[in-house]
Design a protein around this motif. Sequence first.
Motif, PDB file in Angstrom:
ATOM      1  N   LYS A 112      -4.605 -31.441  33.963  1.00  0.00           N
ATOM      2  CA  LYS A 112      -5.993 -31.852  34.138  1.00  0.00           C
ATOM      3  C   LYS A 112      -6.852 -31.402  32.966  1.00  0.00           C
ATOM      4  CE  LYS A 112      -5.921 -31.899  39.205  1.00  0.00           C
ATOM      5  NZ  LYS A 112      -6.445 -31.246  40.431  1.00  0.00           N
ATOM      6  N   LEU A 113      -6.625 -30.173  32.525  1.00  0.00           N
ATOM      7  CA  LEU A 113      -7.425 -29.654  31.412  1.00  0.00           C
ATOM      8  C   LEU A 113      -7.140 -30.426  30.137  1.00  0.00           C
ATOM      9  CD1 LEU A 113      -9.359 -27.580  30.242  1.00  0.00           C
ATOM     10  CD2 LEU A 113      -7.429 -26.042  29.914  1.00  0.00           C
ATOM     11  N   SER A 338     -13.336 -23.185  23.376  1.00  0.00           N
ATOM     12  CA  SER A 338     -13.487 -21.790  23.793  1.00  0.00           C
ATOM     13  C   SER A 338     -12.954 -21.580  25.206  1.00  0.00           C
ATOM     14  CB  SER A 338     -14.960 -21.389  23.748  1.00  0.00           C
ATOM     15  OG  SER A 338     -15.682 -22.102  24.742  1.00  0.00           O
ATOM     16  N   PRO A 339     -12.549 -20.355  25.548  1.00  0.00           N
ATOM     17  CA  PRO A 339     -12.099 -20.062  26.923  1.00  0.00           C
ATOM     18  C   PRO A 339     -13.169 -20.401  27.954  1.00  0.00           C
ATOM     19  CG  PRO A 339     -11.532 -18.268  25.449  1.00  0.00           C
ATOM     20  CD  PRO A 339     -12.429 -19.186  24.668  1.00  0.00           C
ATOM     21  N   ARG A 343     -12.650 -22.938  31.173  1.00  0.00           N
ATOM     22  CA  ARG A 343     -12.890 -22.579  32.584  1.00  0.00           C
ATOM     23  C   ARG A 343     -13.925 -23.507  33.206  1.00  0.00           C
ATOM     24  NH1 ARG A 343     -12.322 -17.262  30.469  1.00  0.00           N
ATOM     25  NH2 ARG A 343     -14.576 -17.106  30.143  1.00  0.00           N
ATOM     26  N   ASP A 344     -14.951 -23.867  32.429  1.00  0.00           N
ATOM     27  CA  ASP A 344     -15.998 -24.734  32.960  1.00  0.00           C
ATOM     28  C   ASP A 344     -15.443 -26.120  33.293  1.00  0.00           C
ATOM     29  OD1 ASP A 344     -18.839 -25.327  33.529  1.00  0.00           O
ATOM     30  OD2 ASP A 344     -18.648 -26.687  31.823  1.00  0.00           O
ATOM     31  N   LEU A 349     -13.482 -30.035  37.291  1.00  0.00           N
ATOM     32  CA  LEU A 349     -12.418 -30.920  37.749  1.00  0.00           C
ATOM     33  C   LEU A 349     -12.045 -30.637  39.200  1.00  0.00           C
ATOM     34  CD1 LEU A 349     -10.069 -30.982  34.623  1.00  0.00           C
ATOM     35  CD2 LEU A 349     -11.324 -32.897  35.569  1.00  0.00           C
ATOM     36  N   PHE A 350     -11.969 -29.357  39.553  1.00  0.00           N
ATOM     37  CA  PHE A 350     -11.643 -29.006  40.925  1.00  0.00           C
ATOM     38  C   PHE A 350     -12.747 -29.443  41.881  1.00  0.00           C
ATOM     39  CE2 PHE A 350      -8.836 -25.567  39.057  1.00  0.00           C
ATOM     40  CZ  PHE A 350      -7.654 -26.256  39.344  1.00  0.00           C
TER      41      PHE A 350
END
Length: 353
Positions: A112-113, A338-339, A343-344, A349-350
């Motif tokens: 997904k990412l 960036s990390p 995460r964002d 997506l979730f």
Amino acid sequence: MHACPWQLGYCSPQTFGIPLFQVIANDRAYKQLQEAVKKSRRLCLEVEATVTRFRAQRQKRSPMGRSGGLVPCEVFPEEPLYPAFLDNSSWSQRRGAMSVDSITDLSDNTSKLLEALQLSHPHELDPRRSLGKKKMLSLNPITWQVPRIVDRCCKHIETHGLQTVGIFRVGSSKKRVQQLREEFDRGLDVFLDEHQSVHDVAALLKEFLRDMPDSLIPRELYTAFLSTASMEGPAQLAALQLLLFLLPPCHSDTLHRLLRFLSEVARHAESSWGPDGQEIPGNKMTVSNLATIFGPNILQKEKPGEKDAGAMNFEDSTAIILVLQRLIEHYQTLFTVSPEMQRDVLRRLFQTD
């Protein structure tokens, strides 16, 4: 020096004047044909070696032997008299680094990412490598999509031309450049070695970018990219990075390869001194000079050949140079996610599932 596998005729080998995704497809077909030819040759050699061994076994087992006398059967071990082909499992093994040809091969979360950010380099996702580290992922698609001609031109100049004064500005041989262009368009395996003029290869690279019907930075984003010229500092870089996220995968990869190459050329612009005290001449191609030359080829408002395609007002010209300067100077940062953004994106997506 040149080999052409296109006689099998699966697709056109054309390189110049066609959409970038089609150039990538042609390169991929070319590579598959090369691998098929190599596999066929390897199989032929293995069959030939097996037949040779088989004949030797039969000759040794002949009741007459070479001397014409009888040879006792117990002299020969009980071995089967049939060809013992090599295990063909090795044929399908891939050498080199791990690659992922389908996004579905990855885990769900990673898939997904990557799908959202067009990322690649699955080895970067190995938890054993990034345990306890703040890992950064590069902004590239699952498979590296850079045209063969772009990568070979860049590598040739990086190897043979970084100290060449006036690279991209000094004139080239039109006849030799045209010959190279025709060889790429015919699907020949063109090897650019030390015998090729650096200026000819530089001109070939510029021609490829200039003649792309879909410019490296899509025309739909032309105005948006130019608008970043009026920004400054972190805000400008953030806007440029968001715009880079919108590029098609093959455009993103090719632009990244080109910017990395231009950054390396600019790094050798000034003269330096070798360990023996000898002066190493610089190529005089600063970031500003490179942006002036490549800007109009990368950021195009009109298609090549269209009316007013070569015309450009002073404001646009200045903005193009400034934008490309920023892209060259900060390409590493701009093509890194960036990390926090990772995460964002995952969180969003979730939330949409």
